[in-house]
Design an enzyme around this catalytic site. Sequence first.
Site, PDB file in Angstrom:
ATOM      1  N   ASP A 152       0.835  -1.205   0.000  1.00 29.34           N
ATOM      2  CA  ASP A 152       0.000   0.000   0.000  1.00 29.34           C
ATOM      3  C   ASP A 152       0.868   1.253   0.000  1.00 29.34           C
ATOM      4  O   ASP A 152       0.635   2.184  -0.773  1.00 29.34           O
ATOM      5  CB  ASP A 152      -0.934  -0.027   1.213  1.00 29.34           C
ATOM      6  N   ALA A 153       1.872   1.263   0.846  1.00 27.74           N
ATOM      7  CA  ALA A 153       2.757   2.433   0.940  1.00 27.74           C
ATOM      8  C   ALA A 153       3.562   2.627  -0.341  1.00 27.74           C
ATOM      9  O   ALA A 153       3.735   3.760  -0.819  1.00 27.74           O
ATOM     10  CB  ALA A 153       3.695   2.279   2.135  1.00 27.74           C
TER      11      ALA A 153
END
Length: 133
Positions: A18-19
Amino acid sequence: MVNAAHLHNPLTLAYLGDAILDLHVREHVILKLQAKPNTLHRAATFYVSAKSQAQTFDALVDAQYFTEQELDVLMRGRNAKSHTKAKNTDVVTYKKSTGLEAVIGYLQLAGEEGRLKELLDQIVALCEERELK
């Protein structure tokens, strides 16, 4: 040294993925739009929303894009039991999104920079195709 990236919990891989996706997309929209932060945020949201990620998941699976190992991680991420609730989306969409993020995290930890860049660029390209429709 043996690579143990596939041994990580798929939700942990998704957390990292996600990051990484968010950073890649932010850089993309900054270079593309050269706009104020609020505009950039709205543009980035189009790429990283669970709905968009689920559509990308489906497109890449249908195209048989993933290697066998990546597909295993993708499905483990999709099927992982999460203790958090999906925000603003249904459970199936959220699970597909988690699966895609898990593959991104896996590629990062596996040190597969070339394949990771290829996947991130493919995600952006698929989003832009949908945007034009």
